[in-house]
Design an enzyme around this catalytic site. Structure first.
Site, PDB file in Angstrom:
ATOM      1  N   LYS A   1     -11.775   0.669  -2.360  1.00 37.96           N
ATOM      2  CA  LYS A   1     -10.562   1.067  -3.268  1.00 37.96           C
ATOM      3  C   LYS A   1     -10.936   1.214  -4.537  1.00 37.96           C
ATOM      4  CE  LYS A   1      -7.525   0.628   0.717  1.00 37.96           C
ATOM      5  NZ  LYS A   1      -6.881  -0.182   1.659  1.00 37.96           N
TER       6      LYS A   1
ATOM      7  N   SER B   1       0.905  -1.061  -0.065  1.00 35.69           N
ATOM      8  CA  SER B   1      -0.080  -0.177   0.097  1.00 35.69           C
ATOM      9  C   SER B   1       0.904   1.286   0.237  1.00 35.69           C
ATOM     10  CB  SER B   1      -0.972  -0.043   1.028  1.00 35.69           C
ATOM     11  OG  SER B   1      -0.111  -0.387   2.278  1.00 35.69           O
TER      12      SER B   1
ATOM     13  N   HIS C   1      -5.170  -3.404  -2.917  1.00 38.81           N
ATOM     14  CA  HIS C   1      -4.810  -2.519  -3.937  1.00 38.81           C
ATOM     15  C   HIS C   1      -4.646  -3.092  -5.356  1.00 38.81           C
ATOM     16  CE1 HIS C   1      -4.234   0.440  -1.111  1.00 38.81           C
ATOM     17  NE2 HIS C   1      -3.431  -0.443  -0.481  1.00 38.81           N
TER      18      HIS C   1
HETATM   19  C1  PLP Z   1      -6.896  -0.361   2.960  1.00 37.95           C
HETATM   20  C2  PLP Z   1      -6.404  -1.760   3.205  1.00 37.95           C
HETATM   21  C3  PLP Z   1      -7.063  -2.504   4.149  1.00 37.95           C
HETATM   22  C4  PLP Z   1      -8.458  -2.228   4.871  1.00 37.95           C
HETATM   23  O1  PLP Z   1      -9.339  -2.340   4.084  1.00 37.95           O
HETATM   24  P1  PLP Z   1     -10.819  -1.312   4.399  1.00 37.95           P
HETATM   25  O2  PLP Z   1     -11.877  -1.893   3.713  1.00 37.95           O
HETATM   26  O3  PLP Z   1     -10.186   0.218   4.253  1.00 37.95           O
HETATM   27  O4  PLP Z   1     -10.887  -1.495   5.975  1.00 37.95           O
HETATM   28  C5  PLP Z   1      -6.502  -3.655   4.339  1.00 37.95           C
HETATM   29  N1  PLP Z   1      -5.252  -4.052   3.604  1.00 37.95           N
HETATM   30  C6  PLP Z   1      -4.542  -3.228   2.924  1.00 37.95           C
HETATM   31  C7  PLP Z   1      -3.369  -3.515   2.190  1.00 37.95           C
HETATM   32  C8  PLP Z   1      -5.051  -2.058   2.703  1.00 37.95           C
HETATM   33  O5  PLP Z   1      -4.656  -0.900   1.902  1.00 37.95           O
END
Ligand code: PLP
Length: 390
Positions: A240, A180, A208
């Site tokens: 996302k 991320s 992602h």
């Molecule tokens: C954003 C993210 C999460 C969390 O997901 P949410 O639905 O925002 O709680 C988990 N793992 C990674 C790698 C992320 O970037």
């Protein structure tokens, strides 16, 4: 030292180290251009890689007419609607897995899955740069945890050779797909082979990658052409690239049935609103359009080519996450503030989100950015990079 002292000392330390985080308030819908209440900013820091966060409002309104607002209960009691069910089935089709279980957030999916799968006596091995929720899940499980240097699969193999637990204890290996804060992609094919060789279970967090990688955005499993059996625990998020809200775990029947019974962050929480589940279907349909990924890829190329021409220090990333390392937190903040003055929004990412001395600007690209947006960012960035204090 009392509570009051402890809290104020921690806050003061954060400030003194330039590590205090501040929220900026949006006054418009999420999108490539947003308003902070006083000015409009071209947004280069969301995870809305396909520009879908700004779609689906009509779907949501229509779904809300039918489902109204609350789900009323957890999935196990009476909160599981046919809208949730249809979304699980559609996500299974998209990702190519036999079965899917919805969670309210990716954070909850990760802590729920890891703490249910691993138990006291087991071994969890993670990439050093895995998401915070994956590390927290391991703590909750009470299993032993160790980490390998970022993407150092030779070290992972060594750790496995030295520390395989005796049966009936098991080993779980966990990695992000696209990391991320760095934007690089783990070698999931190699991880899968290592897991097969050492009888370990593989769990990959594709937060992602879903919508970004693979045919129709099916995610990292499709990208590497692996079978569900080769990537048995798959985590996807809906907030996302899919531009909505929620998360899920995909896997083979036994894994999903087990998590349905044992993942505490699935069982002991209210199901998310059914209207959101129904509206997600429209965004998934839009995300399947490969032209969006072609546009995203062209935008990433434009940014990288331009940054190289300007001598900006890109990292080794092909993904929409294109960080520029400043090292120093104050310098990252300074550049971010200069960009804001020029009408561009790029967040400074500082420790503890990233390791000490590795502060950075995290530029993220979207299929919704125009050539002019990206050209403008490159100009502003080049100027800010040279003018900012070092
Ligand atoms: C954003 C993210 C999460 C969390 O997901 P949410 O639905 O925002 O709680 C988990 N793992 C990674 C790698 C992320 O970037």
């Amino acid at each position: 030292m009392g509570w009051q002292d402890r809290l104020t000392t921690a806050l003061q330390q954060r400030q003194a180290n330039q590590l205090e985080r501040q929220r900026r308030t949006l006054h418009s819908a999420q999108g490539p251009v947003v308003s902070d209440g006083t000015r409009s900013l071209v947004n280069f820091c969301s995870n809305d890689y396909l520009g879908l966060a700004a779609t689906g409002g009509t779907d949501l309104a229509r779904a809300a007419e039918k489902w109204q607002f609350g789900s009323g209960a957890s999935h196990m009691v009476c909160g599981h609607s046919s809208a949730h069910h249809a979304l699980e089935e559609e996500l299974a089709r998209l990702t190519g897995y036999p079965k899917v279980l919805l969670f309210s957030t990716g954070f909850m999916a990760n802590i729920g899955a890891i703490s249910a799968l691993a138990q006291r006596g087991d071994l969890i091995i993670q990439d050093k740069l895995n998401h915070a929720s994956l590390l927290d899940g391991a703590q909750l499980s009470r299993a032993r945890m160790t980490r390998y240097r970022h993407q150092d699969y030779d070290q992972l193999t060594q750790l496995l050779q030295n520390s395989i637990p005796d049966a009936p204890a098991q080993t779980l290996i966990v990695s992000d797909s696209i990391f991320s804060m760095d934007g690089d992609l783990a070698d999931i094919e190699r991880l899968s082979q290592i897991c097969t060789d050492h009888d370990a279970l593989l769990m990959v967090d594709d937060a992602h990658g879903l919508g970004v990688l693979g045919e129709q955005g099916c995610g990292v499993r499709g990208h590497f052409n692996l079978t569900p059996h080769q990537l048995p625990v798959y985590v996807g998020t809906l907030g996302k690239a899919l531009g909505g809200y929620g998360a899920f775990i995909a896997g083979e029947e036994t894994v999903i049935d087990y998590l349905t019974q044992f993942a505490r962050s699935y069982i002991y929480t209210t199901a998310f609103p059914p209207a959101i589940a129904e509206a997600m279907l429209g965004n998934i349909e839009r995300a399947r359009d490969n032209q969006l990924r072609q546009q995203l890829s062209a935008n990433i190329q434009q940014f990288r080519t331009g940054a190289i021409d300007e001598g900006l220090p890109l990292m080794a990333s092909d993904s929409p996450i294109q960080p520029l390392l400043t090292g120093d937190s104050q310098r990252a903040l300074d550049i971010s503030e200069r960009l804001r003055q020029s009408g561009y929004w790029v967040t400074a990412i500082r420790p503890p989100t990233v390791p000490q001395g590795e502060a950075r600007l995290r530029v993220t690209l979207s299929a919704a950015h125009t050539t002019d947006h990206i050209k403008g960012l490159l100009d502003a960035l080049t100027q800010a990079w040279h003018e900012a204090q070092s």
